[in-house]
Design an enzyme around this catalytic site. Structure first.
Site, mmCIF file in Angstrom:
data_model
loop_
_atom_site.group_PDB
_atom_site.id
_atom_site.type_symbol
_atom_site.label_atom_id
_atom_site.label_comp_id
_atom_site.label_asym_id
_atom_site.label_seq_id
_atom_site.Cartn_x
_atom_site.Cartn_y
_atom_site.Cartn_z
ATOM 1 N N GLU A 160 34.836 32.232 45.111
ATOM 2 C CA GLU A 160 34.034 33.103 45.886
ATOM 3 C C GLU A 160 34.150 33.060 47.338
ATOM 4 O O GLU A 160 35.102 32.395 47.781
ATOM 5 C CB GLU A 160 32.464 32.513 45.511
ATOM 6 N N ASN A 180 37.348 31.594 39.096
ATOM 7 C CA ASN A 180 36.647 32.576 40.225
ATOM 8 C C ASN A 180 36.687 31.619 41.618
ATOM 9 O O ASN A 180 36.480 30.417 41.609
ATOM 10 C CB ASN A 180 35.416 32.925 39.907
ATOM 11 N N CYS A 225 33.951 41.216 33.507
ATOM 12 C CA CYS A 225 33.393 42.541 34.351
ATOM 13 C C CYS A 225 34.290 43.535 34.202
ATOM 14 O O CYS A 225 35.441 43.540 33.651
ATOM 15 C CB CYS A 225 33.030 42.001 35.667
ATOM 16 N N GLU A 285 39.587 35.934 35.763
ATOM 17 C CA GLU A 285 40.553 36.636 34.897
ATOM 18 C C GLU A 285 41.624 37.466 36.286
ATOM 19 O O GLU A 285 42.748 37.295 35.806
ATOM 20 C CB GLU A 285 39.885 38.069 34.254
HETATM 21 N N1 THU Z 1 32.968 36.178 37.396
HETATM 22 C C1 THU Z 1 34.156 36.082 36.827
HETATM 23 O O1 THU Z 1 34.768 35.008 37.350
HETATM 24 N N2 THU Z 1 34.411 36.784 35.765
HETATM 25 C C2 THU Z 1 33.678 37.724 35.277
HETATM 26 O O2 THU Z 1 34.348 38.347 34.414
HETATM 27 C C3 THU Z 1 32.274 37.968 35.576
HETATM 28 C C4 THU Z 1 31.874 37.209 36.703
HETATM 29 C C5 THU Z 1 32.434 35.476 38.338
HETATM 30 C C6 THU Z 1 32.288 36.014 39.765
HETATM 31 C C7 THU Z 1 31.228 35.345 40.570
HETATM 32 O O3 THU Z 1 32.174 34.209 41.338
HETATM 33 C C8 THU Z 1 30.651 34.825 39.624
HETATM 34 O O4 THU Z 1 31.326 34.797 38.261
HETATM 35 C C9 THU Z 1 29.312 35.261 39.245
HETATM 36 O O5 THU Z 1 29.323 36.520 39.214
#
Ligand code: THU
Length: 161
Positions: A64, A62, A112, A75
């Site tokens: 941000e 991820n 998610c 993902e």
């Molecule tokens: N996140 C993911 O990378 N994948 C998911 O399926 C759920 C959430 C990340 C997004 C964000 O940077 C952090 O987790 C908190 O939500």
């Protein structure tokens, strides 16, 4: 009127050491991928590893952003890279793992809704199942298809009249 039901089935392992070798290796890749996350806001570092049909493993994490919606899930990062750079290959499996405060989460982290949508699109594009491995320290879930993550999903066929 008819009542319909949709159910899904998946395997639950007690930990990643119980997994078959290939699945365990992909989980290790996902854990390693998580350390590449840029997550200064949530401190929740997610890693995804996609196994392709030629044996290549694609890692994603991820990323941000101070403008929160601009961030990307692990993902999504991995799937986008895969389609852009290895679009002629099939994804066989994806493993997902997360580090919270530097430690792997006890429970598996489910993708998610947006990432589920992307996984299903990729499954349809390639015409083959993508196994999903959700890894936590004290449980690992294995689903044989991504489609199982989201019944009644919206797909390209819904765009036709
Ligand atoms: N996140 C993911 O990378 N994948 C998911 O399926 C759920 C959430 C990340 C997004 C964000 O940077 C952090 O987790 C908190 O939500």
């Amino acid at each position: 009127m008819k009542k319909r039901e949709v159910s899904i089935s998946y395997l639950e392992y007690n930990n990643r050491d119980e997994l078959p070798v290939a699945e365990k290796q992909l989980v290790e890749e996902a854990v390693a991928a998580a350390s590449g996350a840029y997550a200064p806001y949530s401190h929740f570092m997610v890693g995804a590893a996609i196994l392709l049909d030629d044996g290549t493993v694609i890692r994603g994490a991820n990323v941000e952003n101070a403008a929160f919606p601009s961030g990307s899930c692990a993902e999504k990062t991995a799937l986008s890279y895969m389609v852009a750079n290895h679009g002629d290959r099939k994804a066989l499996a994806i493993a997902i793992a997360a580090l919270a405060d530097g430690k792997m989460t006890e429970e598996p982290v489910p993708p998610c809704g947006n990432c589920r949508q992307m996984l299903i699109e990729e499954e349809q594009r390639s015409g083959s199942h993508i196994q999903v491995i959700l890894a936590g320290k004290s449980a690992v879930y294995v689903l044989e298809t991504s489609q199982a993550l989201m019944p009644l999903s919206f797909t390209g066929s819904n765009l036709r009249k």
